[in-house]
Scaffold this active site. Sequence first.
Site, mmCIF file in Angstrom:
data_model
loop_
_atom_site.group_PDB
_atom_site.id
_atom_site.type_symbol
_atom_site.label_atom_id
_atom_site.label_comp_id
_atom_site.label_asym_id
_atom_site.label_seq_id
_atom_site.Cartn_x
_atom_site.Cartn_y
_atom_site.Cartn_z
ATOM 1 N N GLY A 48 0.766 -1.245 0.000
ATOM 2 C CA GLY A 48 0.000 0.000 0.000
ATOM 3 C C GLY A 48 0.794 1.290 0.000
ATOM 4 O O GLY A 48 0.307 2.305 -0.479
ATOM 5 N N GLU A 102 4.098 4.050 6.039
ATOM 6 C CA GLU A 102 2.818 3.336 5.908
ATOM 7 C C GLU A 102 1.858 4.137 5.045
ATOM 8 O O GLU A 102 1.877 5.368 5.090
ATOM 9 C CB GLU A 102 2.176 3.200 7.302
ATOM 10 C CG GLU A 102 2.570 1.957 8.064
ATOM 11 C CD GLU A 102 1.635 0.788 7.777
ATOM 12 O OE1 GLU A 102 1.097 0.709 6.653
ATOM 13 O OE2 GLU A 102 1.457 -0.039 8.677
ATOM 14 N N ASP A 103 0.987 3.448 4.320
ATOM 15 C CA ASP A 103 -0.088 4.142 3.598
ATOM 16 C C ASP A 103 -1.140 4.652 4.581
ATOM 17 O O ASP A 103 -1.598 5.782 4.493
ATOM 18 C CB ASP A 103 -0.728 3.202 2.562
ATOM 19 C CG ASP A 103 -1.102 1.840 3.140
ATOM 20 O OD1 ASP A 103 -0.807 1.564 4.333
ATOM 21 O OD2 ASP A 103 -1.681 1.021 2.402
ATOM 22 N N ASP A 106 -4.580 2.005 10.792
ATOM 23 C CA ASP A 106 -5.974 1.716 11.115
ATOM 24 C C ASP A 106 -6.018 1.194 12.559
ATOM 25 O O ASP A 106 -5.958 1.966 13.508
ATOM 26 C CB ASP A 106 -6.461 0.702 10.072
ATOM 27 C CG ASP A 106 -7.924 0.349 10.181
ATOM 28 O OD1 ASP A 106 -8.666 1.058 10.847
ATOM 29 O OD2 ASP A 106 -8.335 -0.671 9.583
ATOM 30 N N LYS A 134 -6.411 6.706 11.036
ATOM 31 C CA LYS A 134 -7.804 6.642 11.505
ATOM 32 C C LYS A 134 -7.797 6.606 13.030
ATOM 33 O O LYS A 134 -7.748 5.521 13.628
ATOM 34 C CB LYS A 134 -8.479 5.366 10.985
ATOM 35 C CG LYS A 134 -8.645 5.290 9.475
ATOM 36 C CD LYS A 134 -9.337 3.976 9.117
ATOM 37 C CE LYS A 134 -9.512 3.776 7.649
ATOM 38 N NZ LYS A 134 -10.002 2.422 7.312
ATOM 39 N N PHE A 155 -13.688 3.025 4.834
ATOM 40 C CA PHE A 155 -12.782 2.287 3.950
ATOM 41 C C PHE A 155 -12.445 3.148 2.730
ATOM 42 O O PHE A 155 -13.333 3.568 1.994
ATOM 43 C CB PHE A 155 -13.416 0.961 3.511
ATOM 44 C CG PHE A 155 -12.458 0.120 2.710
ATOM 45 C CD1 PHE A 155 -11.481 -0.635 3.333
ATOM 46 C CD2 PHE A 155 -12.525 0.105 1.319
ATOM 47 C CE1 PHE A 155 -10.576 -1.389 2.604
ATOM 48 C CE2 PHE A 155 -11.627 -0.653 0.576
ATOM 49 C CZ PHE A 155 -10.647 -1.401 1.224
ATOM 50 N N VAL A 156 -11.151 3.387 2.542
ATOM 51 C CA VAL A 156 -10.727 4.231 1.424
ATOM 52 C C VAL A 156 -9.899 3.451 0.404
ATOM 53 O O VAL A 156 -9.357 2.383 0.712
ATOM 54 C CB VAL A 156 -9.941 5.474 1.926
ATOM 55 C CG1 VAL A 156 -10.830 6.409 2.709
ATOM 56 C CG2 VAL A 156 -8.724 5.063 2.762
ATOM 57 N N ASP A 162 -5.837 -0.491 -1.816
ATOM 58 C CA ASP A 162 -6.593 -1.356 -2.729
ATOM 59 C C ASP A 162 -7.925 -1.822 -2.158
ATOM 60 O O ASP A 162 -8.165 -1.763 -0.952
ATOM 61 C CB ASP A 162 -5.766 -2.600 -3.042
ATOM 62 C CG ASP A 162 -5.705 -3.560 -1.846
ATOM 63 O OD1 ASP A 162 -5.376 -3.093 -0.735
ATOM 64 O OD2 ASP A 162 -6.015 -4.749 -2.015
ATOM 65 N N ARG A 168 -5.186 0.454 -6.773
ATOM 66 C CA ARG A 168 -3.962 1.049 -6.213
ATOM 67 C C ARG A 168 -3.405 2.137 -7.115
ATOM 68 O O ARG A 168 -2.686 3.029 -6.660
ATOM 69 C CB ARG A 168 -2.876 -0.021 -6.038
ATOM 70 C CG ARG A 168 -3.183 -1.073 -4.986
ATOM 71 C CD ARG A 168 -1.922 -1.888 -4.708
ATOM 72 N NE ARG A 168 -2.192 -3.116 -3.972
ATOM 73 C CZ ARG A 168 -2.309 -3.199 -2.652
ATOM 74 N NH1 ARG A 168 -2.226 -2.118 -1.910
ATOM 75 N NH2 ARG A 168 -2.530 -4.356 -2.066
HETATM 76 P P1 5GP Z 1 -3.753 -1.927 10.640
HETATM 77 O O1 5GP Z 1 -2.766 -3.025 10.880
HETATM 78 O O2 5GP Z 1 -3.306 -0.584 11.206
HETATM 79 O O3 5GP Z 1 -5.147 -2.291 11.084
HETATM 80 O O4 5GP Z 1 -3.916 -1.747 9.094
HETATM 81 C C1 5GP Z 1 -2.906 -1.368 8.292
HETATM 82 C C2 5GP Z 1 -3.098 -1.844 6.871
HETATM 83 O O5 5GP Z 1 -4.470 -2.186 6.579
HETATM 84 C C3 5GP Z 1 -2.755 -0.726 5.930
HETATM 85 O O6 5GP Z 1 -1.391 -0.718 5.626
HETATM 86 C C4 5GP Z 1 -3.640 -1.025 4.733
HETATM 87 O O7 5GP Z 1 -2.981 -1.916 3.863
HETATM 88 C C5 5GP Z 1 -4.864 -1.703 5.314
HETATM 89 N N1 5GP Z 1 -5.971 -0.739 5.486
HETATM 90 C C6 5GP Z 1 -6.379 -0.145 6.625
HETATM 91 N N2 5GP Z 1 -7.411 0.700 6.403
HETATM 92 C C7 5GP Z 1 -7.653 0.635 5.064
HETATM 93 C C8 5GP Z 1 -8.581 1.304 4.212
HETATM 94 O O8 5GP Z 1 -9.419 2.142 4.610
HETATM 95 N N3 5GP Z 1 -8.505 0.990 2.882
HETATM 96 C C9 5GP Z 1 -7.618 0.091 2.386
HETATM 97 N N4 5GP Z 1 -7.635 -0.118 1.075
HETATM 98 N N5 5GP Z 1 -6.719 -0.554 3.168
HETATM 99 C C10 5GP Z 1 -6.737 -0.274 4.492
#
Ligand code: 5GP
Length: 178
Positions: A48, A102-103, A106, A134, A155-156, A162, A168
Amino acid sequence: MDIITVKDKSFKPYISEEDLQASVRKVASKINNDYKDGTPIFLGILNGSFMFFGDLLKSIDLECTVSFIKLASYEGTNSTGEVNELIGLKENIEGKDIILVEDIVDTGNTLVKLHEILSKKKARSIKIATLLYKPEAYKKHHPIDYVGMEIPNDFVLGYGLDYDGLGRNLSSIYVLND
Ligand code: 5GP
């Protein structure tokens, strides 16, 4: 920017390319300021972060190196809650300053896993740079050092992010249209 359909879902425009680029420049300028005397390693989290990583690095004017690690925690639009290391880090990072790129942050599960991996390898410092954050979804305590933009718990898609592998390549960000 129009409403788009990706696979079985509809997404509406959310963050423009101009606003994204302004956020990227804001993050780059803070990092340039904080690491004036160092040689950090920018560690991109694939897949991402690839667009953010490329644009960010174009605005970094420090001596630095780059590397990547690949992790996964999402299936479709839901977090699986589990983060698996897919492609590990090969180089020696002992005593080095790491900036994780990081992209989106979450739940924070990915960051916790990365901290585990990198602490074992004795990095001198680990900071986090994320394009999107977030706060309502974040469940961990690690500080997020550089944030491009805070967004609600939606969700974006696009600019590296993606939906089931698709979207992407979009140059701006869209949000699920319910
Ligand atoms: P975390 O481990 O913080 O829950 O999530 C991190 C990863 O989940 C991000 O690097 C991304 O790949 C994916 N992710 C989290 N939120 C979103 C979202 O809103 N859209 C998309 N496409 N991927 C997300």
